[in-house]
Design an enzyme around this catalytic site. Structure first.
Site, PDB file in Angstrom:
ATOM      1  CB  THR A  37     -12.485   3.301   7.615  1.00 13.28           C
ATOM      2  OG1 THR A  37     -11.490   4.040   6.923  1.00 13.28           O
ATOM      3  CG2 THR A  37     -13.773   3.366   6.835  1.00 13.28           C
ATOM      4  CE1 TYR A  50     -13.406   6.927   3.926  1.00  8.35           C
ATOM      5  CE2 TYR A  50     -13.119   6.914   6.304  1.00  8.35           C
ATOM      6  CZ  TYR A  50     -12.760   6.461   5.053  1.00  8.35           C
ATOM      7  OH  TYR A  50     -11.750   5.554   4.926  1.00  8.35           O
ATOM      8  CD  GLN A  84      -4.068   7.812   7.039  1.00  7.29           C
ATOM      9  OE1 GLN A  84      -4.634   6.781   7.368  1.00  7.29           O
ATOM     10  NE2 GLN A  84      -4.713   8.836   6.526  1.00  7.29           N
ATOM     11  CB  THR A 116      -8.136  -1.419   6.414  1.00  5.54           C
ATOM     12  OG1 THR A 116      -8.369  -0.287   5.574  1.00  5.54           O
ATOM     13  CG2 THR A 116      -9.425  -1.898   7.040  1.00  5.54           C
ATOM     14  CG  ASP A 117      -5.048   3.049   4.902  1.00  3.58           C
ATOM     15  OD1 ASP A 117      -5.816   2.327   4.239  1.00  3.58           O
ATOM     16  OD2 ASP A 117      -5.090   4.291   4.852  1.00  3.58           O
ATOM     17  CE  LYS A 189      -7.027  -1.023   2.356  1.00  6.51           C
ATOM     18  NZ  LYS A 189      -7.332   0.230   3.064  1.00  6.51           N
ATOM     19  CD  GLU A 310      17.330 -13.907 -10.342  1.00  8.83           C
ATOM     20  OE1 GLU A 310      17.399 -13.052 -11.235  1.00  8.83           O
ATOM     21  OE2 GLU A 310      16.274 -14.213  -9.763  1.00  8.83           O
TER      22      GLU A 310
END
Ligand code: SIN
Length: 353
Positions: A37, A50, A84, A116-117, A189, A310
């Site tokens: 971005t 965008y 991504q 940023t993903d 994020k 556990e």
């Protein structure tokens, strides 16, 4: 006349000396641009539509001429993608290029512009594979370059300041966005829109970057970069590791699919303290019996999936991810599998990295 000349030369000499003392050389920072971005372009400055990864490194730098006052900057476009779409092969190429650059005497630090993903994943991969104490800083933006109040230019400036600061050396790979400095291991994020999206929910932020200066408050205690054993110098692929999400009434079919697809490792993003549904448990035991490593992580964002709580990890030969989130546990397991397939040795790695 002669006395005047001598005096003038003396003044010039003192002035020249003073200038050479006060003007410390600027740090030499190389920027690797990958898209995202920060390089995004929208049809309108106020709308949310965008396309990421449209602007090149030169256009990103043109938007921030102030950078030239704080560093001698060079740059290259290594990828042009939305994050991504990042792949293991891209990570290997990026880490190899960073190592090549940092081995040079004329490079003091690296800034990577990135979507940023998956920024936290790339940052952690580099945290474990870069062989240098010189700073490596990832930055990006939540708003495209064409947006009102685009956050990319200041983030890029702050990232260059951080990469150029001596105080940033030996801290592992860093993420800088919105004026805060985070360590790659814990940064994640947390918001799909906010410019204050990155947080370190378990360990806290390492410091601030403000007014062209860094101010650190914390130090990363886990092993990283030059202390790490992982060597990707000649690698072109990584072992296949997948993530299976835990939920009420979970189905073993996802674990079965990874077993059948020849995966070498499975990270289970369990509920609570890394707990596993009784319908999925036998499939994970089956994976272990086939030599596939199983890491118990948690879908809960804070706190560790503790060892032998556990779930009896010793008896099941599972590995507890502790406070590594599932996407980072996947990275550590992939790298661990390049060194060993001994689950106890891999558990040791999860304790120290
Ligand atoms: C991406 O990760 O490439 C798109 C989203 C962003 O950069 O914020």
């Amino acid at each position: 006349m002669r006395t005047f000349k001598n005096l003038a030369s003396l003044i010039l000499l003192v002035f020249g000396f003073a200038c050479s003392v006060s003007a410390a050389p600027l740090p030499r920072i190389h920027i690797l641009a990958t898209g995202g971005t920060i390089a995004g372009v929208g049809a309108s400055s106020t709308g949310s539509a965008y396309k990421p990864g449209q602007l090149g490194i030169d256009q990103l730098l043109e938007a921030v001429p102030e950078i030239n006052k704080v560093a001698e900057v060079t740059g290259e476009q290594i990828f042009t993608i939305a994050s991504q779409d990042m792949t293991d092969v891209d990570w290997l190429k990026l880490a190899q290029r960073v190592n090549q650059l940092l081995a040079r005497d004329d490079v003091d630090g690296i800034v990577i512009t990135h979507g940023t993903d998956t920024m936290e994943e790339t940052a952690y991969f580099l945290n474990l594979t870069v062989k240098s104490n010189k700073p490596v800083v990832l930055t990006g933006a939540m708003r495209p370059a064409t947006s009102l109040s685009a956050d990319g230019p200041l983030n890029l400036f702050n990232a260059v300041v951080t990469a150029g600061a001596k105080e940033s050396e030996g801290r592992g790979t860093l993420i800088v966005l919105n004026g805060i400095i985070l360590g790659a291991r814990d940064a994640t994020k947390t918001n799909t829109l906010s410019v204050q999206t990155f947080q370190s929910p378990n360990s806290g932020i390492l410091g601030y970057v403000h007014d062209g200066e860094v101010n650190y408050q914390l130090k990363n205690e886990k092993l990283h970069t030059s202390q790490s054993v992982f060597d990707i110098t000649n690698r072109t692929t990584l072992p296949k590791v997948g993530i299976v999400y835990g939920y009420a009434n979970a189905d073993p079919v996802l674990v079965e699919a990874l077993i059948n697809a020849g995966y070498e490792g499975i990270v289970h993003a369990g509920v609570g303290n890394g707990n596993i549904h009784k319908q999925v448990f036998p499939a994970l035991i089956k994976a272990r019996n086939k030599g596939i490593q199983v890491v118990r992580s948690s879908r809960v964002p804070t706190g560790p999936s503790t060892l032998d709580a556990e779930v009896d990890d010793q008896a099941n030969r599972f590995i507890a991810a502790l406070d590594l989130n599932p996407q980072k546990a996947r990275i550590l397991l992939m790298l661990a599998l390049t060194e060993t397939n001994d689950w106890e040795k891999i558990q040791e790695m999860f304790l120290v990295y």
